[in-house]
Design a protein around this motif. Structure first.
Motif, PDB file in Angstrom:
ATOM      1  N   ASP A 170      81.925 102.390 -20.432  1.00  0.00           N
ATOM      2  CA  ASP A 170      83.187 101.645 -20.484  1.00  0.00           C
ATOM      3  C   ASP A 170      83.232 100.451 -19.543  1.00  0.00           C
ATOM      4  N   ASN A 171      82.209  99.674 -19.560  1.00  0.00           N
ATOM      5  CA  ASN A 171      82.205  98.468 -18.718  1.00  0.00           C
ATOM      6  C   ASN A 171      82.820  97.287 -19.478  1.00  0.00           C
ATOM      7  N   ASN A 172      84.139  97.373 -19.554  1.00  0.00           N
ATOM      8  CA  ASN A 172      84.960  96.323 -20.187  1.00  0.00           C
ATOM      9  C   ASN A 172      86.241  96.163 -19.391  1.00  0.00           C
ATOM     10  N   ASP A 173      86.186  96.205 -18.105  1.00  0.00           N
ATOM     11  CA  ASP A 173      87.410  96.278 -17.317  1.00  0.00           C
ATOM     12  C   ASP A 173      88.009  94.887 -17.093  1.00  0.00           C
ATOM     13  N   ARG A 174      89.082  94.606 -17.793  1.00  0.00           N
ATOM     14  CA  ARG A 174      89.760  93.315 -17.631  1.00  0.00           C
ATOM     15  C   ARG A 174      90.432  93.222 -16.265  1.00  0.00           C
ATOM     16  N   GLY A 175      90.629  94.344 -15.626  1.00  0.00           N
ATOM     17  CA  GLY A 175      91.263  94.342 -14.304  1.00  0.00           C
ATOM     18  C   GLY A 175      90.293  94.143 -13.157  1.00  0.00           C
ATOM     19  N   ALA A 176      89.002  94.045 -13.466  1.00  0.00           N
ATOM     20  CA  ALA A 176      88.015  93.788 -12.408  1.00  0.00           C
ATOM     21  C   ALA A 176      87.949  92.293 -12.137  1.00  0.00           C
ATOM     22  N   PRO A 177      87.748  91.923 -10.878  1.00  0.00           N
ATOM     23  CA  PRO A 177      87.569  90.494 -10.590  1.00  0.00           C
ATOM     24  C   PRO A 177      86.269  90.002 -11.198  1.00  0.00           C
ATOM     25  N   ARG A 178      86.208  88.718 -11.450  1.00  0.00           N
ATOM     26  CA  ARG A 178      85.022  88.208 -12.127  1.00  0.00           C
ATOM     27  C   ARG A 178      84.267  87.215 -11.258  1.00  0.00           C
ATOM     28  N   ALA A 179      83.010  87.032 -11.606  1.00  0.00           N
ATOM     29  CA  ALA A 179      82.157  86.061 -10.928  1.00  0.00           C
ATOM     30  C   ALA A 179      81.988  84.838 -11.811  1.00  0.00           C
ATOM     31  N   GLU A 180      81.438  83.813 -11.182  1.00  0.00           N
ATOM     32  CA  GLU A 180      81.121  82.594 -11.910  1.00  0.00           C
ATOM     33  C   GLU A 180      80.236  82.915 -13.107  1.00  0.00           C
ATOM     34  N   GLN A 181      80.638  82.499 -14.252  1.00  0.00           N
ATOM     35  CA  GLN A 181      79.837  82.661 -15.463  1.00  0.00           C
ATOM     36  C   GLN A 181      79.449  84.108 -15.702  1.00  0.00           C
ATOM     37  N   GLY A 182      80.273  85.028 -15.269  1.00  0.00           N
ATOM     38  CA  GLY A 182      79.960  86.432 -15.428  1.00  0.00           C
ATOM     39  C   GLY A 182      80.189  86.901 -16.855  1.00  0.00           C
ATOM     40  N   GLY A 183      79.428  87.895 -17.254  1.00  0.00           N
ATOM     41  CA  GLY A 183      79.563  88.436 -18.591  1.00  0.00           C
ATOM     42  C   GLY A 183      80.659  89.471 -18.670  1.00  0.00           C
ATOM     43  N   PHE A 184      80.774  90.081 -19.865  1.00  0.00           N
ATOM     44  CA  PHE A 184      81.837  91.063 -20.083  1.00  0.00           C
ATOM     45  C   PHE A 184      81.422  91.995 -21.220  1.00  0.00           C
ATOM     46  N   GLY A 185      81.676  93.256 -21.009  1.00  0.00           N
ATOM     47  CA  GLY A 185      81.530  94.213 -22.091  1.00  0.00           C
ATOM     48  C   GLY A 185      80.120  94.672 -22.378  1.00  0.00           C
ATOM     49  N   ALA A 186      79.237  94.598 -21.392  1.00  0.00           N
ATOM     50  CA  ALA A 186      77.849  95.019 -21.583  1.00  0.00           C
ATOM     51  C   ALA A 186      77.518  96.181 -20.657  1.00  0.00           C
ATOM     52  N   GLY A 187      76.756  97.143 -21.172  1.00  0.00           N
ATOM     53  CA  GLY A 187      76.323  98.251 -20.337  1.00  0.00           C
ATOM     54  C   GLY A 187      75.174  97.859 -19.437  1.00  0.00           C
ATOM     55  N   VAL A 188      74.071  97.429 -20.053  1.00  0.00           N
ATOM     56  CA  VAL A 188      72.879  97.040 -19.304  1.00  0.00           C
ATOM     57  C   VAL A 188      72.383  95.708 -19.847  1.00  0.00           C
ATOM     58  N   ALA A 189      72.106  94.773 -18.945  1.00  0.00           N
ATOM     59  CA  ALA A 189      71.509  93.497 -19.335  1.00  0.00           C
ATOM     60  C   ALA A 189      70.231  93.303 -18.533  1.00  0.00           C
TER      61      ALA A 189
END
Lengths: 412, 223
Positions: A250-269
């Protein structure tokens, strides 16, 4: 490093090793030599105690909130910094101080405390600038650390070899909760840890060789795990790490702070890099993709293996994206989804690559449709996490500096 | 994450822009000043984040185009990644000014001086000096704080204190060979000027203001 400096450093490590000669993998035998430096009983500040510490000493911190940046200079090798209560020994940067614990000495272990609200990192191990030029910090360990709402990373080992994170909890960082980078061979182990509500749960950039990530939980971040090979950071290119038996959910947390050009909704990259092994993980509930292997801006992803993972409820379970349109030796095999319905990009990824590890076959240029990153959330306003388990016998356990091979010792 | 702001700027600029190694005639390449303190490293780490928080900037730049000095005047919205600049040869006899717009993924170049038509270009930071300048400008802000460990590894030094157009600034230099110089507004953690010798002929960017900026792309050119 100059020869004289090298001799001093080697001697200090020998002293630390002798001080901990009786410390076996059980971690409960008497250390023998080390002193206990109590804060605030004998020293008003943690920094003062660290400044007085010698190899084998234990800096033991009583419950309280400490507004300090603690720097462990390179001469203070082989010490242990421990809180008596993980949830009540708190280093608090108040969103004004840079790092919580900034460690430049070999063999330092940090245990059983909380670091929060620092502008940069919670706890960082890195060589002092005098050592740059190839020499890495030797020996590090972070155990039972809670790091939350810091401005970059929660716990961070950079340019450091022979170390371990275990029983770490990291949340609310706008970059990575747990990070290992710039090491080859790393001789590093990350296990029994949890990261949630970060941009990335666990990140490894240019971490190569004997770098194992085992039995952790990476959940409710924006991205679960990122393995990067990036030219702009030391240690490029990356190769040869393992990611095994983790729960990545469940790595889709809209409530988490984000980084520059960070991705979203991926388990492993796996972002570039070679010969990484992603195996036996549970990867579930991702709105973009479960596991993706792709070329980084700087390097082709080659000869990575994704095998025997259990994939559930991901929009796409597996993906391989290369600039060349070739598999580049990457292979996907024996991964499983409920009912056998693996969804992959390109489709039939198993059939295409399952028997061709190390060989390059045409896969085409099919791409995932990237999700837009949800808006920024201030890390400075996130709530505190719940209390976390304490290390056993924090008041009495002997000091166990991070000398030798902490990555081989039994964690907790 | 994939971007480490200043550390990326300092370590990568040689990769981003063509012609590494040339020297600005006014600067010495050898290390001077004093090693930056932890507090100063933290200031450096916060600079790009502070730029981002202020939204955008008006800027001027000095660069080399086809071996000739040129100047650029423009605006950038750090939050959207959009910007615009009018690029002019210093010698007016070498040609008229030309306007550029950009987004994070595209450069729009005026089809001809004075034209209302724009040509979409794929960014080529190594081969095109204007694109190189744009790439550099895009590295001058960051949504998060920079990595102090990476900055410290690049051996930053405080060169001294001076003024730019009357504004007091602290001058820092770092990078693996000390070839990027930064002037930070004293006490503000805001970048005033940056100069690098890693670009042929050198590249200077002067951020004249720090303020919200809105960039409207030319019609039919939204990217």
């Amino acid at each position: 490093m100059t020869p004289s400096r090298g001799r001093v450093r080697a001697a200090a490590l020998v002293v630390a090793a002798l001080a901990c000669a009786a410390c076996g993998s059980s971690g409960h035998k008497q250390a023998g030599h080390g002193r206990v430096l109590r804060v605030p009983g004998s020293y008003k500040t943690i920094q003062a105690a660290v400044g007085a510490a010698r190899p084998g000493d234990l800096v033991l911190i009583a419950a309280g909130v400490y507004h300090e940046t603690v720097t462990v200079a390179d001469e203070h090798t082989g010490i242990v910094i421990r809180g008596l209560d993980r949830n009540h020994v708190v280093l608090d940067g108040q969103n004004q101080l840079g790092d919580g614990l900034d460690i430049h000495a070999d063999g330092v272990a940090v245990e059983n405390l909380t670091v929060r609200r620092y502008l940069v990192n919670g706890v960082v191990w890195s060589p002092s600038s005098e050592y740059r030029g190839g020499e890495q910090l030797q020996g590090w360990r972070g155990s039972y650390i809670t790091a939350y709402d810091n401005g970059l990373y929660g716990v961070y080992a950079f340019g450091a070899e022979h170390g371990r994170f275990d029983h770490v909890y990291a949340s609310g960082q706008p970059d990575s909760g747990v990070y290992v980078g710039d090491c080859n061979p790393c001789h590093a182990l990350v296990r029994d840890s949890v990261a949630e509500h970060n941009q990335v749960g666990y990140e490894a950039t240019n971490a190569s060789g004997d770098a194992s990530v085992l039995d952790n939980v990476w959940t409710r971040n924006r991205v679960g795990v990122e393995i990067d090979s990036l030219r702009k950071e030391p240690g490029f290119p990356q190769q040869g790490s393992t990611l095994t038996s983790n729960r990545i959910v469940d790595n889709n947390d809209r409530g988490a702070p984000r980084a520059e050009q960070g991705g979203f909704g991926a388990g492993v990259a796996v972002n570039g890099g070679s010969a990484n092994d992603v195996a036996d993980n549970l990867v579930s509930g991702h709105s973009e993709v479960g596991i993706v292997v792709l070329d980084s801006p700087d390097s082709a992803a080659t000869n990575n293996t994704v095998r025997a993972n259990r994939l559930e409820a991901n929009a796409t379970d597996l993906a391989l994206e290369t600039q060349s349109g070739l598999s580049q030796g990457n292979c996907f095999s024996a991964n499983q989804a409920p009912g056998g319905g693996l969804r992959s990009v390109p489709s039939r990824l198993h059939a295409l690559t399952g028997n061709s590890c190390g060989h390059s076959l045409t896969i085409g240029h099919e791409r995932l449709r990237l999700l837009p990153a949800p808006p920024q959330v201030s890390y400075q306003t996130l709530p505190a996490p719940p209390p976390q388990p304490n290390m056993p016998a924090a008041a009495t356990a002997p000091a166990q500096p991070a000398v030798g091979a902490p990555e081989r010792e039994t964690a907790g | 994450m994939s971007r480490r702001a200043f550390s990326a700027l300092v370590l990568l600029v040689c990769g981003l822009l063509a012609g590494c190694g040339s020297q600005h005639p006014k600067l010495k390449s050898n290390a001077t000043g004093t090693p930056a303190t932890d507090a100063q490293v933290l200031t450096l780490a916060r600079v790009l984040e502070s730029d981002f928080e202020h939204g955008g900037a008006r800027f001027t730049a000095n660069l080399q185009v086809n071996g000739q000095p040129a100047q650029a005047t423009g605006r950038v919205d750090f939050r959207s990644g959009r910007g615009t600049a009018l690029v002019s040869p210093t010698d007016p006899g070498l040609g008229p000014p030309r306007r550029f717009y950009w987004t994070r993924s595209t450069v729009l170049a005026q089809a001809a001086p004075g034209s209302r038509q724009y040509q979409r270009q794929v960014p080529d930071e190594q081969g095109n000096p204007v694109h190189g300048m744009i790439g550099f400008i895009n590295l001058l802000s960051a949504e998060t704080i920079d990595n102090t460990a990476n900055i410290a590894a690049a051996a930053p030094r405080l060169i001294g204190h001076t003024t730019i157009s009357g504004a007091p600034v602290d001058e820092f230099r770092y990078g693996l060979s000390g070839d990027t110089t930064l002037w930070i507004l004293t006490g503000s953690e805001l970048l005033r000027q940056v100069y690098t010798t890693r670009v042929t002929g050198g590249l200077t960017i002067d951020l004249l203001t720090h303020e919200p900026v809105k960039i409207d792309l030319p019609p039919a050119a939204h990217a």
